[in-house]
Design a protein around this motif. Structure first.
Motif, PDB file in Angstrom:
ATOM      1  N   VAL A   1       0.839  -1.147   0.178  1.00  0.00           N
ATOM      2  CA  VAL A   1      -0.096   0.013  -0.043  1.00  0.00           C
ATOM      3  C   VAL A   1       0.890   1.415   0.195  1.00  0.00           C
ATOM      4  O   VAL A   1       2.065   1.125   0.720  1.00  0.00           O
ATOM      5  CB  VAL A   1      -0.887  -0.021   1.264  1.00  0.00           C
ATOM      6  N   VAL A   2       0.488   2.106  -0.942  1.00  0.00           N
ATOM      7  CA  VAL A   2       1.138   3.491  -0.664  1.00  0.00           C
ATOM      8  C   VAL A   2       0.215   4.687  -0.358  1.00  0.00           C
ATOM      9  O   VAL A   2      -1.039   4.438  -1.244  1.00  0.00           O
ATOM     10  CB  VAL A   2       2.004   3.892  -1.746  1.00  0.00           C
ATOM     11  N   ILE A   3       0.474   5.504   0.590  1.00  0.00           N
ATOM     12  CA  ILE A   3      -0.604   6.548   0.898  1.00  0.00           C
ATOM     13  C   ILE A   3      -0.045   7.873   0.525  1.00  0.00           C
ATOM     14  O   ILE A   3       1.015   8.316   0.940  1.00  0.00           O
ATOM     15  CB  ILE A   3      -1.060   6.494   2.211  1.00  0.00           C
ATOM     16  N   VAL A   4      -0.822   8.593  -0.167  1.00  0.00           N
ATOM     17  CA  VAL A   4      -0.576  10.142  -0.244  1.00  0.00           C
ATOM     18  C   VAL A   4      -1.103  10.633   0.664  1.00  0.00           C
ATOM     19  O   VAL A   4      -2.435  10.873   0.381  1.00  0.00           O
ATOM     20  CB  VAL A   4      -0.833  10.567  -1.796  1.00  0.00           C
ATOM     21  N   PRO A   5      -0.874  11.154   1.642  1.00  0.00           N
ATOM     22  CA  PRO A   5      -1.638  11.971   2.886  1.00  0.00           C
ATOM     23  C   PRO A   5      -1.778  13.342   2.530  1.00  0.00           C
ATOM     24  O   PRO A   5      -1.231  14.189   2.643  1.00  0.00           O
ATOM     25  CB  PRO A   5      -0.797  11.785   3.976  1.00  0.00           C
ATOM     26  N   GLY A   6      -2.988  13.628   2.300  1.00  0.00           N
ATOM     27  CA  GLY A   6      -3.465  14.993   2.058  1.00  0.00           C
ATOM     28  C   GLY A   6      -2.898  15.846   1.191  1.00  0.00           C
ATOM     29  O   GLY A   6      -2.394  15.309   0.012  1.00  0.00           O
ATOM     30  N   MET A   7      -2.761  17.031   1.281  1.00  0.00           N
ATOM     31  CA  MET A   7      -1.879  17.834   0.434  1.00  0.00           C
ATOM     32  C   MET A   7      -2.885  18.329  -0.892  1.00  0.00           C
ATOM     33  O   MET A   7      -3.789  17.680  -1.118  1.00  0.00           O
ATOM     34  CB  MET A   7      -0.567  17.422   0.025  1.00  0.00           C
ATOM     35  N   GLY A   8      -2.266  19.349  -1.307  1.00  0.00           N
ATOM     36  CA  GLY A   8      -3.065  19.695  -2.595  1.00  0.00           C
ATOM     37  C   GLY A   8      -2.350  19.169  -3.809  1.00  0.00           C
ATOM     38  O   GLY A   8      -1.952  19.874  -4.759  1.00  0.00           O
ATOM     39  N   VAL A   9      -2.326  17.776  -3.854  1.00  0.00           N
ATOM     40  CA  VAL A   9      -1.622  17.297  -4.784  1.00  0.00           C
ATOM     41  C   VAL A   9      -2.258  17.106  -6.274  1.00  0.00           C
ATOM     42  O   VAL A   9      -1.716  16.889  -7.399  1.00  0.00           O
ATOM     43  CB  VAL A   9      -1.241  15.620  -4.472  1.00  0.00           C
ATOM     44  N   LEU A  10      -3.836  17.415  -6.328  1.00  0.00           N
ATOM     45  CA  LEU A  10      -4.274  17.242  -7.559  1.00  0.00           C
ATOM     46  C   LEU A  10      -4.853  19.042  -7.802  1.00  0.00           C
ATOM     47  O   LEU A  10      -5.852  19.000  -8.495  1.00  0.00           O
ATOM     48  CB  LEU A  10      -5.577  16.541  -7.473  1.00  0.00           C
ATOM     49  N   GLU A  11      -3.986  19.860  -7.411  1.00  0.00           N
ATOM     50  CA  GLU A  11      -4.385  21.278  -7.756  1.00  0.00           C
ATOM     51  C   GLU A  11      -3.040  22.142  -8.028  1.00  0.00           C
ATOM     52  O   GLU A  11      -1.910  21.613  -8.326  1.00  0.00           O
ATOM     53  CB  GLU A  11      -4.961  21.958  -6.598  1.00  0.00           C
ATOM     54  N   ALA A  12      -3.352  23.242  -8.904  1.00  0.00           N
ATOM     55  CA  ALA A  12      -2.322  24.062  -9.502  1.00  0.00           C
ATOM     56  C   ALA A  12      -2.541  25.518  -9.068  1.00  0.00           C
ATOM     57  O   ALA A  12      -2.535  26.451  -9.709  1.00  0.00           O
ATOM     58  CB  ALA A  12      -2.062  23.967 -10.872  1.00  0.00           C
ATOM     59  N   THR A  13      -3.130  25.602  -7.667  1.00  0.00           N
ATOM     60  CA  THR A  13      -3.572  27.098  -7.128  1.00  0.00           C
ATOM     61  C   THR A  13      -2.351  27.839  -6.952  1.00  0.00           C
ATOM     62  O   THR A  13      -2.202  29.047  -6.597  1.00  0.00           O
ATOM     63  CB  THR A  13      -4.224  26.904  -5.967  1.00  0.00           C
ATOM     64  N   LEU A  14      -1.063  27.250  -6.944  1.00  0.00           N
ATOM     65  CA  LEU A  14       0.284  27.933  -6.796  1.00  0.00           C
ATOM     66  C   LEU A  14       1.193  27.728  -7.786  1.00  0.00           C
ATOM     67  O   LEU A  14       0.865  26.356  -8.376  1.00  0.00           O
ATOM     68  CB  LEU A  14       0.767  27.575  -5.399  1.00  0.00           C
ATOM     69  N   PRO A  15       2.031  28.440  -8.117  1.00  0.00           N
ATOM     70  CA  PRO A  15       2.864  28.073  -9.465  1.00  0.00           C
ATOM     71  C   PRO A  15       3.488  26.701  -9.237  1.00  0.00           C
ATOM     72  O   PRO A  15       3.893  26.112  -8.473  1.00  0.00           O
ATOM     73  CB  PRO A  15       4.170  29.065  -9.343  1.00  0.00           C
ATOM     74  N   LEU A  16       3.228  25.848 -10.487  1.00  0.00           N
ATOM     75  CA  LEU A  16       3.514  24.427 -10.525  1.00  0.00           C
ATOM     76  C   LEU A  16       3.771  24.127 -11.878  1.00  0.00           C
ATOM     77  O   LEU A  16       3.300  24.439 -13.091  1.00  0.00           O
ATOM     78  CB  LEU A  16       2.314  23.754 -10.253  1.00  0.00           C
ATOM     79  N   ARG A  17       5.016  23.241 -12.239  1.00  0.00           N
ATOM     80  CA  ARG A  17       5.346  22.882 -13.465  1.00  0.00           C
ATOM     81  C   ARG A  17       5.125  21.343 -13.793  1.00  0.00           C
ATOM     82  O   ARG A  17       5.166  20.560 -12.828  1.00  0.00           O
ATOM     83  CB  ARG A  17       6.929  23.145 -14.035  1.00  0.00           C
ATOM     84  N   PRO A  18       4.477  20.935 -14.951  1.00  0.00           N
ATOM     85  CA  PRO A  18       4.045  19.668 -14.931  1.00  0.00           C
ATOM     86  C   PRO A  18       5.194  18.686 -14.807  1.00  0.00           C
ATOM     87  O   PRO A  18       4.932  17.338 -14.508  1.00  0.00           O
ATOM     88  CB  PRO A  18       3.471  19.632 -16.578  1.00  0.00           C
ATOM     89  N   TRP A  19       6.332  19.069 -15.097  1.00  0.00           N
ATOM     90  CA  TRP A  19       7.531  18.064 -14.916  1.00  0.00           C
ATOM     91  C   TRP A  19       7.964  17.845 -13.404  1.00  0.00           C
ATOM     92  O   TRP A  19       9.037  17.423 -13.288  1.00  0.00           O
ATOM     93  CB  TRP A  19       8.533  18.298 -15.937  1.00  0.00           C
ATOM     94  N   GLY A  20       7.424  18.643 -12.696  1.00  0.00           N
ATOM     95  CA  GLY A  20       7.744  18.529 -11.197  1.00  0.00           C
ATOM     96  C   GLY A  20       6.859  17.518 -10.678  1.00  0.00           C
ATOM     97  O   GLY A  20       6.896  16.429 -10.960  1.00  0.00           O
ATOM     98  N   PHE A  21       6.085  18.102  -9.318  1.00  0.00           N
ATOM     99  CA  PHE A  21       5.411  17.073  -8.825  1.00  0.00           C
ATOM    100  C   PHE A  21       4.384  16.268  -9.341  1.00  0.00           C
ATOM    101  O   PHE A  21       4.357  14.924  -9.310  1.00  0.00           O
ATOM    102  CB  PHE A  21       4.940  17.688  -7.565  1.00  0.00           C
TER     103      PHE A  21
END
Length: 408
Positions: A99-119
């Protein structure tokens, strides 16, 4: 039965207190409900995670300069090579887990500057290799938002589709994923994971002086679509926030500046320089528990970062949001304070001061509202963890249920 091998994944231990608070909540769940599980992390700051949380941790990226701008040819080449190496490293790590858990965080958003090849690329690698090797990947209590950048949107959409389990921290997040083409029929909405953390008592000493106001600041430069206006947005935010703090000081109110990420320190320093007064001090918070203590000792909180808001609301302190994204407004609405939001992109110090004074007039009433909403959040998160056990640890869940039925 062999112990379950559980991994936690994300930008954890990297200086963002909200991310680490979500990890702490999930580790608390695992230690209470699945103490036999062998837990480790693939994360941004492995040294911090190992020291603070006592679990083995591996660095998320092979290339240590992953989140620095690459301008020279050597750095660009190293980043490109790192993407290939990370694909192999992530696959090998995922394969070792049940099992792998991604705990919370805004991992499916881009409300702050974000590049596709990053996270987004890293998350896609996780979910794709999880599907390939039969490792159940769970996105637990995550944030999502509509994404206009096509490559980023595609990576986020496929990550969500490939995950074995998804839940969201607000209905807006679920709606955003549905709009991006993800089947969300079985996905549930629960309060942010930080609401599962213990609520500490108020800070003592000078931090708890009468009339104190906590002002949570942020190195805010707009969102992913605001890059051309980033400096203008930041100057407007800093100027409005500084004017508001100065007005509080002129009224004789002690002000305590809070942060939620290491990068916010520049804003704190700028305000301290501009408002030269012993009434303005800065907190040295190292965790969400520290932020909650600060908020609990305050009469009122005004905050920008999402998890500054969470901490203040969980502490039961009347709170005004400098909102930079719909997630903040959704949180305030859930907690009964939807009338007390102010746009972070257009901070008007005079209007903010009016809202602040209106909030303080209803302080006693709002504290009672927050007590009731926090109790509901705690119950809902118990449901979240029960659902997580059923989805990710079915054999354990069955054995637990059988033991309860056999108990006298």
């Amino acid at each position: 039965m062999t112990p379950a091998r559980v991994g936690v994944f994300g930008l954890l231990g990297s200086g963002n207190l909200g991310n680490d608070g979500s990890l702490e909540a999930v580790l608390g769940y695992l230690r209470a409900a699945h103490p036999e599980a062998a837990v480790d992390a693939l994360c941004g700051g492995p040294e911090v995670v190992e020291t603070r949380y006592g679990i083995p941790a591996t660095r998320l990226h092979w290339y240590r300069g992953e989140y620095r701008t690459a301008s020279r040819a050597g750095a660009v080449a190293a980043k490109g090579l790192g993407k290939l190496v990370d694909a192999v490293r992530t696959a090998a790590w995922v394969r070792r887990h049940d099992v792998v858990i991604v705990p919370g965080m805004g991992v499916l958003e881009a409300t702050l500057p974000l590049r596709p090849w990053g996270f987004p690329y890293s998350l896609f690698l996780l979910c794709a290799t999880g599907r390939l090797f039969g490792t159940r990947v769970a996105l637990v209590g995550v944030g999502a938002d509509a994404i206009s950048d096509r490559p980023t949107r595609a990576l986020v959409r496929w990550s969500a589709r490939l995950a074995a389990y998804r839940s969201y921290r607000d209905a807006l997040s679920r709606d955003a994923m549905r709009a991006m083409g993800v089947d969300t029929v079985r996905d549930e909405v629960y309060p942010d994971l930080a609401f599962a953390l213990p609520t500490p008592g108020a800070a003592s000493g000078p931090a708890g002086e009468p009339g104190r106001v906590c002002v949570g600041v942020m190195a805010f430069h707009g969102g992913n679509d605001d890059r051309a206006r980033a400096e203008e947005i930041h100057r407007r935010y800093l100027d409005g926030t500084t004017r508001f703090v100065r007005a509080l000081v002129e009224d004789g109110r002690p002000v305590r500046l809070l942060t939620g990420d290491e990068v916010d320190r520049t804003v704190v320093d700028a305000i301290l320089d501009a408002v030269d007064s012993p009434l303005v001090t800065a907190a040295e918070a190292a965790s969400l528990a520290d932020l909650m203590k600060e908020a609990a000792a305050a009469d009122t909180v005004v905050a920008t970062r999402y998890h500054n808001l969470v901490c203040a609301l969980k502490a039961g302190t009347p709170t005004l949001a400098l909102s930079y994204a719909a997630k903040s407004e959704a949180l305030m609405d859930r907690m009964g304070l939807d009338a007390y939001c102010h746009p972070a992109r257009e901070v008007d110090a005079d209007r903010l001061l009016e809202q602040f004074r209106a909030l303080e007039k209803r302080s006693a009433e709002l504290r009672q509202t927050l007590t009731e909403r926090n109790q509901d959040a705690a119950r809902r998160l118990e449901d979240q963890f029960t659902a997580l056990t059923a989805a990710l640890f079915p054999a354990t869940d069955h054995a637990h249920t059988h033991a309860l039925r056999e108990a006298p």
